[in-house]
Design a protein around this motif. Structure first.
Motif, short mmCIF file in Angstrom:
data_model
loop_
_atom_site.label_atom_id
_atom_site.label_comp_id
_atom_site.label_asym_id
_atom_site.label_seq_id
_atom_site.Cartn_x
_atom_site.Cartn_y
_atom_site.Cartn_z
N ASP A 79 -0.86 -54.36 -89.06
CA ASP A 79 -1.25 -55.61 -89.70
C ASP A 79 -2.42 -56.28 -88.99
O ASP A 79 -3.24 -56.96 -89.62
N ASP A 80 -2.52 -56.10 -87.67
CA ASP A 80 -3.60 -56.73 -86.91
C ASP A 80 -4.87 -55.87 -86.85
O ASP A 80 -5.82 -56.21 -86.16
N GLY A 81 -4.87 -54.74 -87.58
CA GLY A 81 -6.06 -53.89 -87.64
C GLY A 81 -6.07 -52.74 -86.68
O GLY A 81 -6.95 -51.87 -86.77
N ARG A 82 -5.14 -52.66 -85.74
CA ARG A 82 -5.09 -51.53 -84.83
C ARG A 82 -4.82 -50.24 -85.61
O ARG A 82 -4.06 -50.22 -86.56
N LEU A 83 -5.46 -49.17 -85.16
CA LEU A 83 -5.30 -47.86 -85.79
C LEU A 83 -4.30 -47.02 -85.01
O LEU A 83 -4.36 -46.96 -83.77
N VAL A 84 -3.38 -46.38 -85.72
CA VAL A 84 -2.41 -45.48 -85.11
C VAL A 84 -2.66 -44.08 -85.67
O VAL A 84 -2.74 -43.90 -86.89
N VAL A 85 -2.79 -43.11 -84.78
CA VAL A 85 -3.10 -41.73 -85.16
C VAL A 85 -2.00 -40.82 -84.65
O VAL A 85 -1.69 -40.81 -83.44
N LEU A 86 -1.39 -40.05 -85.53
CA LEU A 86 -0.41 -39.03 -85.13
C LEU A 86 -1.17 -37.74 -84.87
O LEU A 86 -1.66 -37.09 -85.80
N ASN A 87 -1.27 -37.38 -83.60
CA ASN A 87 -2.04 -36.22 -83.16
C ASN A 87 -1.08 -35.06 -82.93
O ASN A 87 -0.53 -34.90 -81.85
N ARG A 88 -0.88 -34.28 -83.98
CA ARG A 88 0.12 -33.22 -83.92
C ARG A 88 -0.22 -32.16 -82.86
O ARG A 88 0.67 -31.56 -82.27
N GLY A 89 -1.50 -31.97 -82.62
CA GLY A 89 -1.90 -30.96 -81.65
C GLY A 89 -1.42 -31.25 -80.24
O GLY A 89 -1.17 -30.32 -79.45
N SER A 90 -1.25 -32.54 -79.88
CA SER A 90 -0.77 -32.89 -78.53
C SER A 90 0.61 -33.52 -78.57
O SER A 90 1.11 -33.98 -77.54
N GLN A 91 1.24 -33.58 -79.75
CA GLN A 91 2.58 -34.12 -79.91
C GLN A 91 2.69 -35.58 -79.43
O GLN A 91 3.66 -35.96 -78.77
N GLU A 92 1.67 -36.38 -79.76
CA GLU A 92 1.70 -37.78 -79.34
C GLU A 92 0.97 -38.64 -80.37
O GLU A 92 0.34 -38.12 -81.30
N LEU A 93 1.08 -39.94 -80.20
CA LEU A 93 0.39 -40.88 -81.06
C LEU A 93 -0.62 -41.67 -80.24
O LEU A 93 -0.33 -42.06 -79.10
N PHE A 94 -1.81 -41.90 -80.81
CA PHE A 94 -2.86 -42.68 -80.17
C PHE A 94 -2.97 -44.03 -80.87
O PHE A 94 -2.79 -44.13 -82.09
N VAL A 95 -3.31 -45.05 -80.10
CA VAL A 95 -3.53 -46.38 -80.65
C VAL A 95 -4.93 -46.83 -80.27
O VAL A 95 -5.33 -46.73 -79.10
N PHE A 96 -5.67 -47.34 -81.27
CA PHE A 96 -7.03 -47.82 -81.07
C PHE A 96 -7.13 -49.26 -81.58
O PHE A 96 -6.40 -49.65 -82.50
N SER A 97 -8.06 -50.02 -81.01
CA SER A 97 -8.30 -51.37 -81.49
C SER A 97 -8.94 -51.29 -82.88
O SER A 97 -9.38 -50.22 -83.31
N ARG A 98 -9.04 -52.43 -83.55
CA ARG A 98 -9.66 -52.45 -84.88
C ARG A 98 -11.13 -52.04 -84.83
O ARG A 98 -11.71 -51.63 -85.83
N ASP A 99 -11.74 -52.11 -83.63
CA ASP A 99 -13.14 -51.71 -83.46
C ASP A 99 -13.28 -50.27 -82.97
O ASP A 99 -14.41 -49.80 -82.74
N GLY A 100 -12.15 -49.57 -82.76
CA GLY A 100 -12.21 -48.18 -82.37
C GLY A 100 -12.07 -47.90 -80.88
O GLY A 100 -12.26 -46.76 -80.45
N GLU A 101 -11.72 -48.92 -80.09
CA GLU A 101 -11.54 -48.70 -78.64
C GLU A 101 -10.16 -48.10 -78.38
O GLU A 101 -9.15 -48.59 -78.90
N PHE A 102 -10.13 -47.03 -77.58
CA PHE A 102 -8.85 -46.40 -77.25
C PHE A 102 -8.01 -47.36 -76.41
O PHE A 102 -8.47 -47.88 -75.38
N LEU A 103 -6.76 -47.58 -76.83
CA LEU A 103 -5.88 -48.50 -76.11
C LEU A 103 -4.78 -47.79 -75.34
O LEU A 103 -4.57 -48.06 -74.17
N GLN A 104 -4.08 -46.87 -75.99
CA GLN A 104 -2.97 -46.20 -75.32
C GLN A 104 -2.50 -45.02 -76.17
O GLN A 104 -2.89 -44.86 -77.32
N SER A 105 -1.65 -44.22 -75.56
CA SER A 105 -0.93 -43.18 -76.29
C SER A 105 0.55 -43.36 -76.00
O SER A 105 0.94 -43.96 -75.00
#
Length: 408
Positions: A79-105
């Motif tokens: 809802d706040d614009g953060r992007l969540v990506v399910l990266n099946r190749g590494s079996q984890e999820l990535f979180v990015f800011s609404r501007d595309g900055e990597f925040l955490q996995s």
């Protein structure tokens, strides 16, 4: 194909040139089911939602290797614009800011709390909590708003042939897709998709829908290869809040259920779905081309045929459908508008989506370059994966514009 009576079609197509016409006719049947019909076969008479030529946000794997996009299986925006990506190749999820900055996995490979064997899809629950469907372990994993692991739940009975599709049905249930694979007793045997409803403890409640799911037949018994006709249709479903949307894939129709009740049906005139000779030739050329994984696959195959020979045999022994599916995917955006992905012709350069308002009226068509795979729609943008000619993945957010005169 569904065809409207001439008088009704003339009514549907009414509208001034250069404007968005009133394309919807709604009726209610004797069971209280609302049926909404739209004419979109002419491309919507100018009803186009133009997609931006360049992305608003683009995520590409950095040279540092801090994170790498590989086999992106699902993605969405909070809802706040953060992007969540399910990266099946590494079996984890990535979180990015609404501007595309990597925040955490979060998440990782394993069988412990908050770990996965093969995560395939996620959805949001009650805001920004996240539920992940790990079909490798047959369980759903819930992460709280702070993305810390809350609980993992095995589903019982297990989904024997999971499709990878999952949806949250309000605060009460989870919908999971299961392939009901019938024994191949004839050359082509009809198959079915079941939409199973589980509660949050993992207990099976019931089967919400059973949808036609194409046909399967033997290609080569020695190698144990089975497949279906070219351009076969498949059942599809989607969820939003406590609502279930289903389609058999072949018909230009989506059925909308609330709980166990059929609430409404959305239908449309889809245009020309006939399969042409050039479609078959283009598909055949691409399908028979050597692939990077053929050598590895050949080492695992039973029998004497290599992957290219098996693909050629499939084309030889299985028929070609005479018309394309009308629906290959359903997406519901954050305004409850419905987006239908039409089948992409092998000769096409873009994927076509049809947008409908929350009341079922046709809104616009949206053309997306073939290199983009759309995972989510929101009110004014698509969230997609781009694959370049070397099959390198990046994530893009691209805005689109809805015609201002479109009915809500």
């Amino acid at each position: 194909m569904y065809h409207y009576p001439a008088a009704l079609l003339a009514l549907i197509l009414g509208g001034g040139e250069g404007t968005v016409p009133d394309t919807v006719v709604s009726v209610t049947d004797s069971a209280g089911v609302r049926i909404t019909m739209s004419a979109v076969s002419d491309g919507g008479s100018g009803n186009v939602c133009p997609l931006a030529e360049t992305p608003d946000v683009r995520l590409a794997s950095p040279a540092s290797g801090e994170w790498t996009l590989f086999r992106v299986e699902d993605l969405d925006r909070m809802d706040d614009g953060r992007l969540v990506v399910l990266n099946r190749g590494s079996q984890e999820l990535f979180v990015f800011s609404r501007d595309g900055e990597f925040l955490q996995s979060f998440g990782r490979q394993g069988e412990g709390p908050g770990e996965f064997i093969d995560p395939i899809e996620f959805d949001f629950v009650a805001g920004d909590s996240i539920i992940v469907w790990d079909w490798g372990l047959g369980r759903v994993v819930l992460f709280g708003p702070d993305l810390s692991h809350e609980r993992s739940v095995m589903v019982e009975p297990p989904v024997l042939n999971p499709t990878g599709r999952m949806g949250v049905l309000g605060r009460e249930a989870i919908a999971l897709g299961s392939n009901d694979r019938r024994r191949l007793e004839t050359q082509l045997t009809p198959q079915f998709l079941q939409v199973l409803r589980y509660d949050w403890s993992g207990r099976l409640i019931d089967t919400l829908a059973t949808l036609p799911n194409g046909e399967r037949g033997w290609v080569d018994r020695e190698s144990r290869m089975v497949s279906g006709p070219l351009f076969d249709s498949r059942g599809v479903f989607a969820t939003r809040a406590d609502v279930l949307y289903t389609s058999d894939g072949r018909s230009p129709e989506v059925r909308i259920h609330r709980g166990s009740r059929l609430e409404s049906i959305v239908r449309w005139e889809p245009g020309d779905l006939s399969v042409r000779k050039e479609d078959v030739e283009a598909y055949r050329t691409d399908y028979l081309a050597p692939r990077p994984g053929d050598s590895e696959l050949a080492s695992r195959l039973r029998g004497s045929l290599n992957p290219v020979q098996l693909r050629r045999k499939r084309l030889d022994v299985l028929p070609v459908k005479d018309r394309f599916p009308a629906v290959t995917e359903i997406q519901i955006d954050d305004q409850d508008r419905m987006w239908i992905r039409a089948f992409t012709r092998p000769t096409a350069t873009a994927t076509e989506w049809l947008g409908f308002t929350a009341t079922g009226a046709f809104m616009c068509s949206l053309s997306v370059p073939k290199a983009l795979t759309v995972f989510r729609f929101d009110s004014s943008a698509v969230v997609a994966v781009h694959r370049d000619e070397a099959d390198v993945e990046s994530v893009e957010v691209r805005s689109f514009r809805v015609p201002p005169t479109t009915r809500k």
